[in-house]
Design an enzyme around this catalytic site. Structure first.
Site, PDB file in Angstrom:
ATOM      1  N   HIS A 101       0.870  -1.101  -0.175  1.00 10.44           N
ATOM      2  CA  HIS A 101      -0.090   0.004   0.105  1.00 10.44           C
ATOM      3  C   HIS A 101       0.953   1.244   0.044  1.00 10.44           C
ATOM      4  CE1 HIS A 101      -3.419   2.874   1.177  1.00 10.44           C
ATOM      5  NE2 HIS A 101      -2.373   3.351   1.955  1.00 10.44           N
ATOM      6  N   GLU A 102       1.898   1.216   0.619  1.00 16.43           N
ATOM      7  CA  GLU A 102       2.762   2.412   0.838  1.00 16.43           C
ATOM      8  C   GLU A 102       3.554   2.439  -0.362  1.00 16.43           C
ATOM      9  OE1 GLU A 102       2.201   4.658   3.214  1.00 16.43           O
ATOM     10  OE2 GLU A 102       0.891   3.125   4.296  1.00 16.43           O
ATOM     11  N   HIS A 105       1.525   4.435  -2.617  1.00 16.28           N
ATOM     12  CA  HIS A 105       1.895   6.106  -2.877  1.00 16.28           C
ATOM     13  C   HIS A 105       3.163   6.411  -3.333  1.00 16.28           C
ATOM     14  CE1 HIS A 105      -1.481   6.853  -0.054  1.00 16.28           C
ATOM     15  NE2 HIS A 105      -1.009   5.903   0.815  1.00 16.28           N
TER      16      HIS A 105
END
Length: 232
Positions: A101-102, A105
Site C-alpha cells: 500500500h505504501e 503512494h
C-alpha cells in the site's frame, strides 16, 4: 446569546468517536489476524516493497525503518518509504499488504497522481485550520457571538474537512494499486491476495471514519454558529 459548552449537538461528536473506535478496533483485529498468516513465498515486507519499487521503475525512493506499530508511511518530499517495526521484517500477508500500500503512494508520486498532489497542497491549509478554527470561534463567542469570527472559525475548520475528503481517493487508489501488484507480481499467491485485501479494506475504513468524524464536527459548528440561530 452564549451557547453552552455541552449541548444536544454533542451527540454528533459522540457518534463520530464511536465510529472511529469501531474502525480502529476493526483494523487492529484484521491486521492481527492476518499478521499470523505467513506468506508461502517467503518475502518480507521490505523485500516486497523493494521488489515492487524496482518493477515499477522507481529507483530514487529509499526504504527506512521507523519505530512504532503500524506507523508505515511514504514521505514524498524526502522520497523515503518508512516501514514500521511490526512490518519491515515480517513475512506475514498483512505486513506485505501494508508495505505494498505504501509503495502504491510512491507509484502515485511517480505518476503525478492529481489527488495526491492536491492533498499535499492542502496540508498547510489543513494545519492552519486546525490551529486557528477553535480560537476564532472562541473569540466570536466571547465577543457576543460575533458572526465574522464565527464564520472564520468554521471556514478554517472546513480546510481540515476538505483534507480528509481528498485523502479518501488517495488511500483507496493506493490500495487498488497494491492489490493489482500483489496479484500480478507473484509476491502473494492466489489464496493470500484476498487476505491482504481484507487488511487494506480494514485500513481504509479508518480514513472513512476520520472523514466522517470531521464532517460531524463541521456539521456541529454550522448548527451552533452558522448564523441562522444567532442573535446579532
Amino acid at each position: 446569546m452564549l451557547y453552552p459548552f455541552f449541548d444536544s449537538t454533542y451527540i454528533l461528536i459522540i457518534l463520530g468517536i464511536v465510529v472511529s473506535m469501531i474502525a480502529s478496533g476493526f483494523v487492529k483485529r484484521t491486521f492481527n489476524t492476518y499478521n499470523q498468516v505467513k506468506s508461502q513465498n517467503g518475502y518480507t515486507a521490505t523485500d516486497a516493497a523493494r521488489f515492487i519499487l524496482e518493477q515499477s521503475g522507481i529507483h530514487d525512493v529509499q526504504i527506512e525503518r521507523v519505530r512504532g506499530d503500524l506507523t508505515d508511511h511514504y514521505d514524498s518530499r524526502a522520497k523515503v518509504l518508512r516501514l514500521s517495526d511490526t512490518t519491515a521484517n515480517s513475512t506475514s500477508v498483512a505486513a506485505i499488504g501494508v508495505a505494498a500500500h505504501e509503495v502504491g503512494h510512491a507509484i502515485q508520486d511517480q505518476k503525478n497522481y492529481i489527488p495526491l498532489r492536491l492533498r499535499a497542497g492542502l496540508v498547510p491549509a489543513a494545519n492552519l485550520g486546525q490551529t486557528l478554527s477553535m480560537p476564532m470561534i472562541m473569540i466570536g463567542v466571547f465577543s457576543g457571538m460575533n458572526q465574522t469570527f464565527l464564520n472564520l472559525g468554521i471556514l478554517f475548520f472546513s480546510f481540515s474537512f476538505l483534507f480528509q475528503v481528498v485523502t479518501l481517493p488517495v488511500e483507496f487508489n493506493a490500495s487498488g494499486r497494491a492489490l493489482k501488484i500483489l496479484s500480478n507480481g507473484g509476491i502473494l499467491n492466489a489464496q493470500e491476495v484476498p487476505k491482504a485485501r481484507k487488511v487494506l479494506v480494514a485500513a481504509a475504513m479508518t480514513y472513512v471514519a476520520a472523514a466522517f468524524m470531521s464532517f460531524l464536527q463541521l456539521l456541529r459548528l454550522l448548527l451552533l454558529f452558522g448564523g441562522g440561530n444567532n442573535d446579532d
